[in-house]
Design an enzyme around this catalytic site. Structure first.
Site, mmCIF file in Angstrom:
data_model
loop_
_atom_site.group_PDB
_atom_site.id
_atom_site.type_symbol
_atom_site.label_atom_id
_atom_site.label_comp_id
_atom_site.label_asym_id
_atom_site.label_seq_id
_atom_site.Cartn_x
_atom_site.Cartn_y
_atom_site.Cartn_z
ATOM 1 N N TYR A 44 23.858 -10.719 -36.908
ATOM 2 C CA TYR A 44 22.758 -11.438 -37.577
ATOM 3 C C TYR A 44 22.057 -12.391 -36.612
ATOM 4 O O TYR A 44 20.844 -12.316 -36.411
ATOM 5 C CB TYR A 44 23.296 -12.225 -38.792
ATOM 6 C CG TYR A 44 22.333 -13.306 -39.254
ATOM 7 C CD1 TYR A 44 21.115 -12.969 -39.841
ATOM 8 C CD2 TYR A 44 22.632 -14.667 -39.074
ATOM 9 C CE1 TYR A 44 20.210 -13.961 -40.236
ATOM 10 C CE2 TYR A 44 21.743 -15.654 -39.462
ATOM 11 C CZ TYR A 44 20.536 -15.296 -40.043
ATOM 12 O OH TYR A 44 19.645 -16.276 -40.425
ATOM 13 N N THR A 84 16.757 -19.740 -37.358
ATOM 14 C CA THR A 84 18.011 -20.408 -37.697
ATOM 15 C C THR A 84 18.608 -21.120 -36.485
ATOM 16 O O THR A 84 18.362 -20.726 -35.338
ATOM 17 C CB THR A 84 19.015 -19.354 -38.218
ATOM 18 O OG1 THR A 84 20.312 -19.935 -38.325
ATOM 19 C CG2 THR A 84 19.127 -18.163 -37.264
ATOM 20 N N ASP A 85 19.431 -22.127 -36.769
ATOM 21 C CA ASP A 85 20.142 -22.804 -35.669
ATOM 22 C C ASP A 85 21.222 -21.917 -35.049
ATOM 23 O O ASP A 85 21.735 -22.198 -33.964
ATOM 24 C CB ASP A 85 20.755 -24.135 -36.152
ATOM 25 C CG ASP A 85 21.736 -23.994 -37.306
ATOM 26 O OD1 ASP A 85 21.974 -22.850 -37.770
ATOM 27 O OD2 ASP A 85 22.257 -25.022 -37.768
ATOM 28 N N GLU A 86 21.544 -20.813 -35.740
ATOM 29 C CA GLU A 86 22.623 -19.948 -35.218
ATOM 30 C C GLU A 86 22.251 -19.264 -33.916
ATOM 31 O O GLU A 86 23.123 -18.725 -33.232
ATOM 32 C CB GLU A 86 22.988 -18.885 -36.259
ATOM 33 C CG GLU A 86 23.511 -19.488 -37.529
ATOM 34 C CD GLU A 86 24.164 -18.464 -38.446
ATOM 35 O OE1 GLU A 86 24.505 -17.368 -37.968
ATOM 36 O OE2 GLU A 86 24.322 -18.778 -39.621
ATOM 37 N N LYS A 131 18.169 -12.504 -34.983
ATOM 38 C CA LYS A 131 17.241 -13.636 -35.181
ATOM 39 C C LYS A 131 16.805 -14.174 -33.813
ATOM 40 O O LYS A 131 15.634 -14.489 -33.602
ATOM 41 C CB LYS A 131 17.893 -14.755 -36.009
ATOM 42 C CG LYS A 131 18.160 -14.415 -37.455
ATOM 43 C CD LYS A 131 16.900 -14.101 -38.250
ATOM 44 C CE LYS A 131 16.017 -15.317 -38.448
ATOM 45 N NZ LYS A 131 14.860 -14.991 -39.348
HETATM 46 P P1 NAD Z 1 17.619 -14.194 -48.421
HETATM 47 O O1 NAD Z 1 18.542 -13.126 -47.975
HETATM 48 O O2 NAD Z 1 17.929 -14.983 -49.637
HETATM 49 O O3 NAD Z 1 16.159 -13.580 -48.650
HETATM 50 C C1 NAD Z 1 15.600 -12.637 -47.788
HETATM 51 C C2 NAD Z 1 14.400 -12.002 -48.489
HETATM 52 O O4 NAD Z 1 13.804 -11.067 -47.574
HETATM 53 C C3 NAD Z 1 14.771 -11.214 -49.746
HETATM 54 O O5 NAD Z 1 13.844 -11.476 -50.778
HETATM 55 C C4 NAD Z 1 14.679 -9.764 -49.305
HETATM 56 O O6 NAD Z 1 14.333 -8.867 -50.360
HETATM 57 C C5 NAD Z 1 13.578 -9.849 -48.257
HETATM 58 N N1 NAD Z 1 13.642 -8.754 -47.274
HETATM 59 C C6 NAD Z 1 14.735 -8.318 -46.595
HETATM 60 N N2 NAD Z 1 14.397 -7.282 -45.799
HETATM 61 C C7 NAD Z 1 13.062 -7.089 -45.958
HETATM 62 C C8 NAD Z 1 12.128 -6.183 -45.403
HETATM 63 N N3 NAD Z 1 12.502 -5.256 -44.502
HETATM 64 N N4 NAD Z 1 10.836 -6.268 -45.777
HETATM 65 C C9 NAD Z 1 10.435 -7.191 -46.687
HETATM 66 N N5 NAD Z 1 11.284 -8.057 -47.269
HETATM 67 C C10 NAD Z 1 12.579 -8.017 -46.905
HETATM 68 O O7 NAD Z 1 17.432 -15.125 -47.146
HETATM 69 P P2 NAD Z 1 17.173 -16.704 -47.049
HETATM 70 O O8 NAD Z 1 18.467 -17.396 -47.027
HETATM 71 O O9 NAD Z 1 16.140 -17.089 -48.024
HETATM 72 O O10 NAD Z 1 16.571 -16.788 -45.571
HETATM 73 C C11 NAD Z 1 15.166 -16.706 -45.353
HETATM 74 C C12 NAD Z 1 14.884 -16.906 -43.885
HETATM 75 O O11 NAD Z 1 15.370 -18.172 -43.473
HETATM 76 C C13 NAD Z 1 15.557 -15.884 -42.972
HETATM 77 O O12 NAD Z 1 14.657 -15.578 -41.933
HETATM 78 C C14 NAD Z 1 16.759 -16.622 -42.425
HETATM 79 O O13 NAD Z 1 17.129 -16.134 -41.157
HETATM 80 C C15 NAD Z 1 16.224 -18.036 -42.346
HETATM 81 N N6 NAD Z 1 17.215 -19.120 -42.431
HETATM 82 C C16 NAD Z 1 18.092 -19.167 -43.473
HETATM 83 C C17 NAD Z 1 18.976 -20.239 -43.577
HETATM 84 C C18 NAD Z 1 19.943 -20.357 -44.733
HETATM 85 O O14 NAD Z 1 20.751 -21.264 -44.749
HETATM 86 N N7 NAD Z 1 19.889 -19.498 -45.737
HETATM 87 C C19 NAD Z 1 18.978 -21.226 -42.598
HETATM 88 C C20 NAD Z 1 18.071 -21.138 -41.527
HETATM 89 C C21 NAD Z 1 17.184 -20.083 -41.472
HETATM 90 O O1 TDX Z 2 33.574 -17.552 -49.237
HETATM 91 C C1 TDX Z 2 33.256 -18.120 -48.184
HETATM 92 N N1 TDX Z 2 34.132 -18.994 -47.612
HETATM 93 C C2 TDX Z 2 33.842 -19.655 -46.457
HETATM 94 O O2 TDX Z 2 34.688 -20.441 -45.982
HETATM 95 C C3 TDX Z 2 31.977 -17.897 -47.539
HETATM 96 C C4 TDX Z 2 30.997 -16.937 -48.138
HETATM 97 C C5 TDX Z 2 31.713 -18.585 -46.371
HETATM 98 N N2 TDX Z 2 32.621 -19.434 -45.844
HETATM 99 C C6 TDX Z 2 32.264 -20.211 -44.639
HETATM 100 C C7 TDX Z 2 31.644 -19.455 -43.488
HETATM 101 C C8 TDX Z 2 30.753 -20.509 -42.863
HETATM 102 O O3 TDX Z 2 31.512 -21.343 -41.992
HETATM 103 O O4 TDX Z 2 31.259 -21.136 -45.064
HETATM 104 C C9 TDX Z 2 30.290 -21.357 -44.038
HETATM 105 C C10 TDX Z 2 28.919 -20.976 -44.555
HETATM 106 O O5 TDX Z 2 28.906 -19.565 -44.730
HETATM 107 P P1 TDX Z 2 27.575 -18.770 -45.152
HETATM 108 O O6 TDX Z 2 27.064 -19.293 -46.444
HETATM 109 O O7 TDX Z 2 27.861 -17.312 -45.033
HETATM 110 O O8 TDX Z 2 26.525 -19.274 -44.053
HETATM 111 P P2 TDX Z 2 26.455 -19.161 -42.444
HETATM 112 O O9 TDX Z 2 27.230 -18.009 -41.933
HETATM 113 O O10 TDX Z 2 26.751 -20.532 -41.895
HETATM 114 O O11 TDX Z 2 24.880 -18.814 -42.269
HETATM 115 C C11 TDX Z 2 23.902 -19.461 -43.115
HETATM 116 O O12 TDX Z 2 23.230 -20.484 -42.406
HETATM 117 C C12 TDX Z 2 22.400 -20.114 -41.343
HETATM 118 C C13 TDX Z 2 22.892 -18.440 -43.620
HETATM 119 O O13 TDX Z 2 23.565 -17.391 -44.309
HETATM 120 C C14 TDX Z 2 22.059 -17.884 -42.493
HETATM 121 O O14 TDX Z 2 21.043 -17.023 -43.004
HETATM 122 C C15 TDX Z 2 21.412 -19.040 -41.753
HETATM 123 O O15 TDX Z 2 20.746 -18.555 -40.624
#
Ligand code: NAD
Ligand code: TDX
Length: 331
Positions: free
Chosen positions: A147, A120-122, A151
């Site tokens: 988190y 992630t960019d975080e 990562k």
């Molecule tokens: P998500 O929470 O929707 O899915 C995570 C999945 O991993 C789930 O299916 C869960 O059951 C599985 N999991 C969790 N713990 C586990 C374990 N110990 N063993 C096996 N499986 C396990 O997450 P997502 O949003 O799909 O994110 C996927 C990846 O992408 C993560 O590595 C996250 O850091 C990265 N990422 C997410 C975003 C975003 O915006 N969502 C952005 C950048 C990077």
């Molecule tokens: O109800 C809300 N109101 C609100 O203002 C929620 C749930 C979030 N927010 C804000 C917090 C953040 O500034 O919205 C923005 C996005 O929030 P999230 O969806 O929780 O995402 P963020 O914390 O930015 O992280 C996401 O992007 C990077 C993913 O959850 C991570 O897994 C990924 O690494």
């Protein structure tokens, strides 16, 4: 190719598996613990002769070793992924994100299997709203939350395993994803499903925080590109120039639901809330020739709203419990 996709029953992973099935001849094994964030339904309808699901933990080194031995490449999506959860209970983030990555790295080292690490960019921390710079591959790591620190730790393990043991790995760090099958705890699905139920969107603090939105299919096409032609040992940032403040996103959603632009609520801010993320994806675009397909955020958002309207069976079971957790935190 035989691909092992960890976390393939989650949001990005399940969309990735669907794209692999459509665009390649690869066979996929999903390794997923099916935590609250993963579900079999996210993989429904995929051909059984191409995709199989193993329910298990990425931190289970014996299981991981035996699965990795049978595959040509691993794409590691599995993670505890939600910042708000990491502030309430950080332990699972260490177990899955750090120990899980360690278990996979040891297995790919032993069996000399190609590994792609999803991050992630975080990991780079945050930017000021008016900072002209965006994150690049050389931005120093500076994570803010439990988190993002786990990562970051997992990324550093990958870099060390490349350098010390010659593991054939690449890393990608992507910005915020949106699209179908995203858990209702996340910002965009929370507001869409709330609006479907007639609940006003909830903005943390003033809603000025900026996220760099990318459609999940664009993230996944970039991952496939890196898997096919990325240079071993390299990191690639993935982003699609989609910076928006949270307030702008809420206003766009309110418009799609025919509601007034100020029909939202301010709620308690997230502790340590990162102000802004922004990705410079020049390396990925120029070196590997990748381009995103979803350049119109409003159109992507409209498609996503339609998906949640049409797939209430998928998200409804998680909605009430998720909102109860937010209510307890004043959010
Ligand atoms: P998500 O929470 O929707 O899915 C995570 C999945 O991993 C789930 O299916 C869960 O059951 C599985 N999991 C969790 N713990 C586990 C374990 N110990 N063993 C096996 N499986 C396990 O997450 P997502 O949003 O799909 O994110 C996927 C990846 O992408 C993560 O590595 C996250 O850091 C990265 N990422 C997410 C975003 C975003 O915006 N969502 C952005 C950048 C990077
Ligand atoms: O109800 C809300 N109101 C609100 O203002 C929620 C749930 C979030 N927010 C804000 C917090 C953040 O500034 O919205 C923005 C996005 O929030 P999230 O969806 O929780 O995402 P963020 O914390 O930015 O992280 C996401 O992007 C990077 C993913 O959850 C991570 O897994 C990924 O690494």
């Amino acid at each position: 190719m035989r691909l092992l996709v960890t976390g393939g029953a989650g949001f990005i992973g399940s969309n990735f598996v669907r794209q692999v099935v459509e665009r390649t001849d690869d066979r996929v094994t999903v390794l997923d613990k099916l935590t609250y964030a993963g579900s079999r339904e996210s993989l429904a309808g995929l051909p059984e002769d191409r995709v199989s699901l193993v329910v298990g933990d990425v931190a289970d080194s014996e299981l991981v070793d035996s699965l990795v031995a049978e595959h040509d490449a691993v794409v590691h999506f599995a993670a505890e992924s939600h910042n708000d959860n990491s502030l309430v209970g950080p332990r699972p983030f260490l177990d899955t994100n750090i120990i899980g990555t360690f278990a996979l790295l040891e297995a790919v080292r032993k069996h000399d299997v190609r590994y792609h690490h999803i991050s992630t960019d975080e990991v780079y921390g945050d930017l000021e709203l008016d900072d002209p710079q965006r994150f690049t591959e050389s931005t120093p790591y500076n994570p803010s939350s439990p988190y993002s620190s786990t990562k970051a730790g997992s990324d550093l393990l990958v870099r060390a395993w490349v350098r010390s043991f010659g593991v054939r790995a690449t890393i990608s760090n992507c910005s915020n994803n949106y699209g179908p099958f995203q858990h209702v705890e996340k910002f965009i699905p929370r507001q869409i499903t709330g609006l479907i139920d007639g609940i006003r969107p909830r903005l943390y603090g003033e809603g000025l925080n900026v996220r760099d939105w990318i459609h999940v299919d664009d993230h996944n096409s970039a991952v496939l590109t890196i898997l096919e032609s990325g240079r071993i040992g390299e990191t690639y940032l993935i982003g699609a120039d989609g910076e928006k403040s949270n307030r702008e996103v809420v206003e766009a959603l309110l418009q799609l639901f025919g509601r007034a632009p100020d029909d939202f609520e301010h709620v308690t801010d997230r502790p340590g809330h990162d102000l802004r993320y922004a990705i410079d994806a020049t390396k990925l675009r120029t070196e590997l020739g990748w381009t995103p397909q979803f350049s119109d955020f409003s159109a992507g958002l409209e498609d996503t709203v339609r998906w949640y309207r049409e797939n209430e069976d998928w998200w409804r079971p998680a909605k009430a419990a998720t909102e109860a957790k937010y209510a307890a935190a004043g959010q």
